[in-house]
Scaffold this motif. Structure first.
Motif, PDB file in Angstrom:
ATOM      1  N   ALA A 183      34.988  11.732 -54.426  1.00 32.20           N
ATOM      2  CA  ALA A 183      33.954  11.247 -53.390  1.00 32.20           C
ATOM      3  C   ALA A 183      34.460  10.084 -52.508  1.00 32.20           C
ATOM      4  O   ALA A 183      34.045   9.892 -51.322  1.00 32.20           O
ATOM      5  N   ILE A 184      35.121   9.084 -53.161  1.00 38.73           N
ATOM      6  CA  ILE A 184      35.638   7.911 -52.418  1.00 38.73           C
ATOM      7  C   ILE A 184      36.227   8.456 -51.111  1.00 38.73           C
ATOM      8  O   ILE A 184      36.312   7.778 -49.962  1.00 38.73           O
ATOM      9  N   ARG A 185      37.372   9.325 -51.516  1.00 38.70           N
ATOM     10  CA  ARG A 185      38.368   9.843 -50.501  1.00 38.70           C
ATOM     11  C   ARG A 185      37.471  10.620 -49.410  1.00 38.70           C
ATOM     12  O   ARG A 185      37.506  10.479 -48.156  1.00 38.70           O
ATOM     13  N   THR A 186      36.553  11.551 -49.919  1.00 38.66           N
ATOM     14  CA  THR A 186      36.001  12.668 -48.810  1.00 38.66           C
ATOM     15  C   THR A 186      34.878  11.969 -48.054  1.00 38.66           C
ATOM     16  O   THR A 186      34.531  12.197 -46.862  1.00 38.66           O
ATOM     17  N   HIS A 187      34.223  10.858 -48.505  1.00 35.86           N
ATOM     18  CA  HIS A 187      33.261   9.991 -48.128  1.00 35.86           C
ATOM     19  C   HIS A 187      33.854   8.704 -47.120  1.00 35.86           C
ATOM     20  O   HIS A 187      32.893   7.856 -46.609  1.00 35.86           O
ATOM     21  N   GLY A 188      35.040   8.443 -47.377  1.00 38.73           N
ATOM     22  CA  GLY A 188      35.849   7.268 -46.768  1.00 38.73           C
ATOM     23  C   GLY A 188      34.997   6.006 -47.501  1.00 38.73           C
ATOM     24  O   GLY A 188      35.022   4.962 -46.671  1.00 38.73           O
ATOM     25  N   ALA A 189      34.673   5.873 -48.683  1.00 41.32           N
ATOM     26  CA  ALA A 189      34.181   4.598 -49.109  1.00 41.32           C
ATOM     27  C   ALA A 189      35.315   3.967 -49.314  1.00 41.32           C
ATOM     28  O   ALA A 189      36.217   3.950 -49.625  1.00 41.32           O
ATOM     29  N   ASP A 190      34.974   2.208 -48.950  1.00 41.23           N
ATOM     30  CA  ASP A 190      35.785   0.987 -49.271  1.00 41.23           C
ATOM     31  C   ASP A 190      35.288   0.277 -50.320  1.00 41.23           C
ATOM     32  O   ASP A 190      35.960  -0.639 -50.769  1.00 41.23           O
ATOM     33  N   THR A 191      33.992   0.570 -50.928  1.00 41.98           N
ATOM     34  CA  THR A 191      33.478  -0.192 -51.864  1.00 41.98           C
ATOM     35  C   THR A 191      32.686   0.600 -53.023  1.00 41.98           C
ATOM     36  O   THR A 191      31.864   1.600 -52.350  1.00 41.98           O
ATOM     37  N   VAL A 192      32.816   0.423 -54.356  1.00 43.48           N
ATOM     38  CA  VAL A 192      31.856   1.046 -55.130  1.00 43.48           C
ATOM     39  C   VAL A 192      31.006   0.070 -55.814  1.00 43.48           C
ATOM     40  O   VAL A 192      31.422  -0.879 -56.341  1.00 43.48           O
ATOM     41  N   ALA A 193      29.713   0.208 -55.634  1.00 46.16           N
ATOM     42  CA  ALA A 193      28.709  -0.441 -56.235  1.00 46.16           C
ATOM     43  C   ALA A 193      27.798   0.198 -57.421  1.00 46.16           C
ATOM     44  O   ALA A 193      27.471   1.282 -57.291  1.00 46.16           O
ATOM     45  N   ILE A 194      27.907  -0.707 -58.404  1.00 50.62           N
ATOM     46  CA  ILE A 194      27.516   0.007 -59.705  1.00 50.62           C
ATOM     47  C   ILE A 194      26.318  -0.808 -60.072  1.00 50.62           C
ATOM     48  O   ILE A 194      26.125  -1.734 -60.435  1.00 50.62           O
ATOM     49  N   ALA A 195      25.053  -0.044 -60.213  1.00 51.01           N
ATOM     50  CA  ALA A 195      23.865  -0.354 -60.702  1.00 51.01           C
ATOM     51  C   ALA A 195      23.677  -0.316 -62.048  1.00 51.01           C
ATOM     52  O   ALA A 195      22.904   0.983 -62.518  1.00 51.01           O
ATOM     53  N   GLY A 196      24.226  -1.144 -63.107  1.00 54.63           N
ATOM     54  CA  GLY A 196      24.132  -0.837 -64.271  1.00 54.63           C
ATOM     55  C   GLY A 196      25.514  -0.344 -64.929  1.00 54.63           C
ATOM     56  O   GLY A 196      25.878   0.868 -64.454  1.00 54.63           O
TER      57      GLY A 196
END
Length: 517
Positions: A248-261
């Motif tokens: 999903a990081i590649r397909t949606h172009g995310a540059d940051t992963v934020a983890i809530a827990g």
């Protein structure tokens, strides 16, 4: 981890929190669709490198100008001042400039993690400047370098102010770019839906922060099914579970992963995720689970090989309290003296506009629940308090406060005074009397305090202020819960630097006239 969304989709509480739609085309067209992103949203590395390079150039120009201006003022238009060896002063200036720029780099004042963020960026610039002069002073003393102290004393304030102002100007430019969909940070959020909802709400609350949540990953969800969640008007695709995150990081172009827990990953899972994200150039951020805690109160404490986050207690007692009181006295006295002609003109205008006294006193509740009489310029008709009962049905506030944009009790002069907050100038008299502080929570009425729960009573641990977070964050446009949260955040995170920043922001808030009625 193989359970599907159907296992918790029927939960009533969850249905109230987020709106799951399947598929998106069958729902109401969204106004803020994360799937329809403007061009340039995912070019974080490009704009950050360009921004950092711009800062490096502007820092060089400002530091050089400050040092050379100080040299010119102190020694005149010459490279070889009398009583100094040839080229001694220009060589010293060159080393001065180089050292200052190196310290700015050492303090990571152009780090991609903080550029464009505002307060933390300014703090690092000021700290680097003060450290530079501390090092130069020590070296000059130890080596007995012969240089005029006035030259150094002039360069410090000129350079520090110049650096902060240029950073502020570039920050405003970034905010304008973000309003057009550029210079954004694309975030992929992971966690249970209720935790993700809160995280997304905080990240997207202020558009100028530049966060765009492009996807949500839910533990145990499985592969993506084309579903979406709607959080605060933002329609965000559910990309799957933790197993689908890298794709999903590649397909949606995310540059940051934020983890809530982090409980769904565990220690090994987080470590593995860090290794997987490293070659992709993607940042990993983890929510601490605490709210409204200033960075200055967070200390990383390594214990038994574990990086533990320690939250230090508030600093509104002891020597900090005396420091704040000294500042309040000096600032309030200076304001009253400098604005005395304005105060006199306002008093005359009020008397000519309507009958009644110039000042209006109202009982307010101060520190530790002690009542005091707060002084303001009168902005309403003389019998305004008696008319309040007949207007309660028109209250536009969602809490215990009474707010009404078109209040018929306000006079013509009063409307002008409220628009620019000039009616609050006499409150500096309360500051001198030790009833109020220059910066603090909003001064509450007795009937408000009587309705407080235990949490809100923390507002009374410090003196109320003439200005505060509520003043620079919307004033009367704030909801009751928003105002309370800002007040509690101030109480827990007070600092002298924070007060100075709030005073500076108050000038802008008053000039914009937003929320003043």
């Amino acid at each position: 981890m193989s359970s599907s969304l159907d296992s918790f989709e029927g939960t009533a509480a969850l249905r109230r929190k987020v709106d799951l739609v399947r598929p998106l085309e069958q729902s109401v067209p969204p106004t803020k669709a994360a799937v329809d992103m403007p061009s340039g949203v995912f070019e974080r590395s490009t704009w950050q490198r360009r921004y950092a390079a711009t800062l490096a150039v502007s820092d060089f120009v400002v530091v050089s100008a400050a040092v050379l201006l100080s040299q010119y003022v102190r020694f005149g238009p010459t490279w070889t001042p009398p009583d100094y060896p040839q080229y001694y002063v220009p060589a010293y200036s060159a080393l001065f400039i180089a050292g200052w720029l190196c310290v700015l780099a050492a303090f990571r004042s152009r780090s991609p993690r903080i550029i464009g963020t505002g307060v933390e960026e300014y703090r690092r610039v000021v700290s680097a400047s003060l450290s530079t002069f501390g090092v130069i002073a020590i070296i000059s003393l130890l080596l007995k370098l012969d240089i005029a102290r006035g030259y150094l004393a002039l360069a410090l304030p000129v350079g520090a102010v110049g650096l902060v102002l240029t950073r502020w100007a570039w920050h405003r430019s970034i905010i304008r770019q973000r309003s057009k969909g550029r210079c954004r940070t694309a975030v992929l959020a992971f966690g249970e839906l209720d935790a993700v909802e809160h995280l997304v709400s905080e990240l997207t609350q202020n558009e100028s922060d530049g966060y765009q949540v492009v996807g949500v990953a839910v533990p145990g969800y499985g592969p993506s099914r084309g579903e979406h969640v709607t959080i605060d008007g933002h329609v965000i695709p559910v990309v799957g579970d933790e197993a689908e995150m890298l794709r999903a990081i590649r397909t949606h172009g995310a540059d940051t992963v934020a983890i809530a827990g982090t409980e769904h990953f565990g220690v090994r899972g987080i470590r593995r995720l860090i290794w997987d994200l490293e070659p992709m150039g993607v940042d990993l951020v983890v929510s601490t689970g605490v709210m409204d805690v200033a960075l200055s109160r967070l200390v990383m404490r390594p214990t038994a090989g574990l990086p533990l986050l320690q939250i230090e207690g508030p600093q509104y007692r002891g020597s900090k309290k005396l420091q704040k009181r000294a500042f309040d006295l000096c600032f309030a006295f200076a304001v009253l003296v400098l604005t005395s002609p304005v105060l006199l003109a306002i008093a005359v205008a009020i008397k000519l506009d309507s009958r009644g006294s110039v000042f209006y006193t109202s009982e307010r509740i101060g520190i530790d629940g002690r009542p005091f009489s707060m002084v303001k310029f009168r902005t309403m008709v003389a019998d305004a308090d008696r008319q309040l009962l007949s207007l309660l049905a028109s209250n536009e506030s969602d809490g215990v406060l009474f707010k009404m944009k078109e209040d018929p009790r306000i006079t013509r002069v009063g409307s002008f005074l409220r628009r620019y907050s000039l009616d609050e100038l006499p409150q500096f008299i309360n500051v001198l009397l030790d009833d109020m502080s220059v910066v603090g929570p909003r001064p509450p009425l007795r009937r408000e305090v009587e309705s407080y729960d235990c949490d809100v009573l923390r507002r009374l641990l410090v003196k109320p202020g003439v200005t505060g977070l509520w003043q620079v964050s919307g004033r009367s446009d704030l909801s009751w819960n928003q105002a309370v949260r800002l007040d509690l955040s101030y109480v827990d995170n007070w600092s002298m630097i924070g007060d100075l920043l709030l005073i500076a922001k108050t000038v802008g808030a008053v000039a914009q006239k937003k929320g003043a009625y």
